[in-house]
Design a protein around this motif. Structure first.
Motif, PDB file in Angstrom:
ATOM      1  N   VAL B 179       0.780  -1.149   0.040  1.00  0.00           N
ATOM      2  CA  VAL B 179       0.047  -0.184  -0.048  1.00  0.00           C
ATOM      3  C   VAL B 179       0.909   1.220   0.165  1.00  0.00           C
ATOM      4  N   LEU B 180       2.164   1.218   0.790  1.00  0.00           N
ATOM      5  CA  LEU B 180       2.771   2.329   0.758  1.00  0.00           C
ATOM      6  C   LEU B 180       3.327   2.637  -0.790  1.00  0.00           C
ATOM      7  N   VAL B 181       3.942   1.723  -1.438  1.00  0.00           N
ATOM      8  CA  VAL B 181       4.392   1.782  -2.464  1.00  0.00           C
ATOM      9  C   VAL B 181       3.248   2.457  -3.665  1.00  0.00           C
ATOM     10  N   GLY B 182       2.222   1.953  -3.195  1.00  0.00           N
ATOM     11  CA  GLY B 182       1.015   2.368  -4.068  1.00  0.00           C
ATOM     12  C   GLY B 182       0.864   3.840  -3.750  1.00  0.00           C
ATOM     13  N   LEU B 183       0.823   4.323  -2.588  1.00  0.00           N
ATOM     14  CA  LEU B 183       0.578   5.509  -2.248  1.00  0.00           C
ATOM     15  C   LEU B 183       1.665   6.684  -2.771  1.00  0.00           C
ATOM     16  N   GLY B 184       2.763   6.062  -2.873  1.00  0.00           N
ATOM     17  CA  GLY B 184       3.933   6.788  -3.385  1.00  0.00           C
ATOM     18  C   GLY B 184       3.550   7.278  -4.854  1.00  0.00           C
ATOM     19  N   GLY B 185       2.686   6.541  -5.510  1.00  0.00           N
ATOM     20  CA  GLY B 185       2.216   7.026  -6.926  1.00  0.00           C
ATOM     21  C   GLY B 185       1.361   8.312  -6.851  1.00  0.00           C
ATOM     22  N   ILE B 186       0.618   8.303  -5.487  1.00  0.00           N
ATOM     23  CA  ILE B 186      -0.145   9.327  -5.471  1.00  0.00           C
ATOM     24  C   ILE B 186       0.594  10.571  -4.972  1.00  0.00           C
ATOM     25  N   LEU B 187       1.563  10.348  -4.066  1.00  0.00           N
ATOM     26  CA  LEU B 187       2.446  11.332  -3.640  1.00  0.00           C
ATOM     27  C   LEU B 187       3.463  12.178  -4.787  1.00  0.00           C
ATOM     28  N   LEU B 188       3.282  11.125  -5.805  1.00  0.00           N
ATOM     29  CA  LEU B 188       4.213  12.002  -7.046  1.00  0.00           C
ATOM     30  C   LEU B 188       3.260  12.712  -7.925  1.00  0.00           C
ATOM     31  N   GLY B 189       2.087  12.670  -7.869  1.00  0.00           N
ATOM     32  CA  GLY B 189       1.131  13.389  -8.483  1.00  0.00           C
ATOM     33  C   GLY B 189       0.360  12.551  -9.694  1.00  0.00           C
ATOM     34  N   ALA B 190       0.274  11.253  -9.583  1.00  0.00           N
ATOM     35  CA  ALA B 190      -0.395  10.313 -10.546  1.00  0.00           C
ATOM     36  C   ALA B 190      -1.415   9.446  -9.625  1.00  0.00           C
ATOM     37  N   ASN B 191      -1.832   8.594 -10.394  1.00  0.00           N
ATOM     38  CA  ASN B 191      -2.798   7.512  -9.889  1.00  0.00           C
ATOM     39  C   ASN B 191      -2.209   6.523  -8.507  1.00  0.00           C
ATOM     40  N   LEU B 193      -0.422   3.345  -7.184  1.00  0.00           N
ATOM     41  CA  LEU B 193       0.397   2.389  -7.753  1.00  0.00           C
ATOM     42  C   LEU B 193       0.691   2.531  -9.270  1.00  0.00           C
ATOM     43  N   ALA B 194       0.719   4.066  -9.555  1.00  0.00           N
ATOM     44  CA  ALA B 194       1.308   4.439 -10.888  1.00  0.00           C
ATOM     45  C   ALA B 194       2.859   4.170 -10.774  1.00  0.00           C
ATOM     46  N   ASN B 195       3.493   3.888 -12.032  1.00  0.00           N
ATOM     47  CA  ASN B 195       4.757   3.409 -11.882  1.00  0.00           C
ATOM     48  C   ASN B 195       5.343   4.498 -12.847  1.00  0.00           C
ATOM     49  N   ALA B 196       5.653   4.232 -14.279  1.00  0.00           N
ATOM     50  CA  ALA B 196       6.242   5.101 -15.094  1.00  0.00           C
ATOM     51  C   ALA B 196       5.348   6.484 -15.289  1.00  0.00           C
ATOM     52  N   ALA B 197       3.997   6.447 -15.061  1.00  0.00           N
ATOM     53  CA  ALA B 197       3.339   7.714 -15.294  1.00  0.00           C
ATOM     54  C   ALA B 197       3.610   8.680 -14.195  1.00  0.00           C
ATOM     55  N   ALA B 198       4.203   8.249 -12.939  1.00  0.00           N
ATOM     56  CA  ALA B 198       4.416   9.048 -11.846  1.00  0.00           C
ATOM     57  C   ALA B 198       5.838   9.701 -11.975  1.00  0.00           C
ATOM     58  N   GLY B 199       6.425   9.285 -13.026  1.00  0.00           N
ATOM     59  CA  GLY B 199       7.905   9.833 -13.284  1.00  0.00           C
ATOM     60  C   GLY B 199       8.779   8.919 -12.161  1.00  0.00           C
ATOM     61  N   VAL B 200       8.597   7.719 -12.088  1.00  0.00           N
ATOM     62  CA  VAL B 200       9.503   6.876 -11.481  1.00  0.00           C
ATOM     63  C   VAL B 200      10.551   6.492 -12.502  1.00  0.00           C
ATOM     64  N   PRO B 201      11.688   6.470 -12.452  1.00  0.00           N
ATOM     65  CA  PRO B 201      12.730   6.375 -13.234  1.00  0.00           C
ATOM     66  C   PRO B 201      12.863   4.697 -13.590  1.00  0.00           C
ATOM     67  N   LEU B 202      12.839   4.350 -14.616  1.00  0.00           N
ATOM     68  CA  LEU B 202      12.753   3.001 -14.925  1.00  0.00           C
ATOM     69  C   LEU B 202      14.122   2.011 -15.206  1.00  0.00           C
ATOM     70  N   GLY B 203      15.136   2.869 -15.248  1.00  0.00           N
ATOM     71  CA  GLY B 203      16.318   2.242 -15.332  1.00  0.00           C
ATOM     72  C   GLY B 203      16.678   1.763 -16.637  1.00  0.00           C
TER      73      GLY B 203
END
Lengths: 122, 240
Positions: B179-191, B193-203
């Protein structure tokens, strides 16, 4: 009339057979643990059916090594492999809960036979 | 007296399923109806959108992350329900309580095998996004090694090695981690559990630390599945 081309649908047929074997086990055995075993056999049949839908002859596993999907090569359907996981998780959970209920029932009643348990109830 | 009705019911269901099977497409055809545009979307777009080679892991932990969170919750609920049902169960009323094995060969072989099984389980969890595997498969292997320890050395020693409270803390913490990882998506301004859409670097694709949140979620799910398996077995073995 049913015309089954068995060799064209062997995997589907095996899945259905496992489902029916499990169903028959669940219906005919009085022992609760054997009923749980039958339930697991039924679930195995459904998993086999699901992953068989996703397979296609001469295709690669859906793991792309470099540079994305290669043109001209086909992969097996990853969606079925991903969704069958849900079924496996549910199967594990229901089996665990059923077995814990059975342990408690055996401690309270001393038997796992459904016919005897029905007589005990009154 | 339940043989005949059961047989008739099975025959009736077999007839219906055989009717459906006679209309089904042949097994293993490349142009089967299940291989439609949904599959093609996942195969074509997944490398760009999730940045990992294993499409199945990408579907489980990224595209269908909500669904997988539900699965983690199902496992959590199963452990909770089993613990609630078996509360106060001591294993003493059962005819033969589970004890340690006396077999020297079994004890020695499992003592040698268990570390390798655990390392393989951790490998499958950690490399689940670049090779076949993932959190569920690796967690099952890890839980299986602990189940082997339980069956060979008995529940008493297992609880001494891994107290039940630790297992339950790991179980709950892994669910919370998801749930925390999912909320990280909201903190970054997306949905959620958002991954690349929230700007998380994909490496870099194919390397260990790649795919953004997929690696983190896979780690949590691996711990969760392993803890679930050993918790359930310890509860069923009567060590509450």
């Amino acid at each position: 009339m049913i015309s089954l081309d068995l060799f064209l649908r062997l995997n589907y047929l095996a899945g259905i057979m496992l489902f029916l074997i499990g169903l028959h086990t669940m219906l005919t055995h009085a022992n609760l643990i054997k009923k749980v075993m039958g339930m697991n056999i039924m679930e195995t049949g459904i998993f086999l059916f699901m992953v068989s839908i996703g397979y296609a002859h001469g295709t690669l596993s859906p793991i792309m090594r470099r540079g994305g999907p290669v043109q001209g090569l086909t992969y097996t359907n990853p969606l079925l492999a991903a969704t069958v996981l849900t079924g496996i998780v549910i199967a594990v959970s229901t089996t665990a809960y059923a077995l814990s209920l059975i342990v408690k029932l055996y401690e309270q009643c001393g038997t796992l036979d459904v016919d005897r348990l029905e007589k005990l109830r009154s | 007296m339940r043989q005949l009705p059961a047989f008739l019911l099975v025959v009736a269901i077999a007839y219906v399923l055989a009717l459906a099977l006679s209309e089904a497409p042949a097994f293993g055809r490349v142009d089967a109806p299940a291989r439609n545009e949904v599959m093609r979307f996942y195969l074509d777009e997944e490398c760009e959108q999730s940045g990992i080679p294993n499409t199945v892991t990408a579907i489980i932990f990224d595209y269908r992350g909500y669904d997988t969170m539900g699965e983690a919750t199902v496992l959590f609920t199963a452990v909770g329900a089993a613990a609630a049902v078996l509360a106060g169960h001591s294993g003493t009323l059962v005819a033969r309580p589970m004890a340690a094995s006396d077999d020297v060969i079994l004890r020695m072989v499992s003592r040698m095998v268990i570390p390798f099984v655990q390392i393989f389980g951790i490998y499958v969890i950690v490399y689940g996004h670049v090779s076949p595997g993932g959190g569920f498969a690796g967690g099952t292997i890890l839980g299986g090694s602990m189940a082997l320890y339980l069956f060979v050395f008995g529940p008493k020693r297992t609880v001494k090695k891994l107290p039940l409270a630790w297992g339950e803390i790991a179980d709950g913490a892994a669910a919370f981690w998801y749930v925390l990882v999912g909320l990280g998506g909201i903190l970054l301004g997306a949905n959620f559990l958002a991954n690349a859409a929230a700007g998380v670097p994909l490496g870099v694709r194919g390397q260990l630390f790649s795919g953004g949140t997929i690696w983190l979620i896979g780690l949590g799910v691996g711990v969760k599945v392993a803890a679930t398996i050993i918790n359930l077995l310890v509860h069923l073995a009567g060590e509450t």
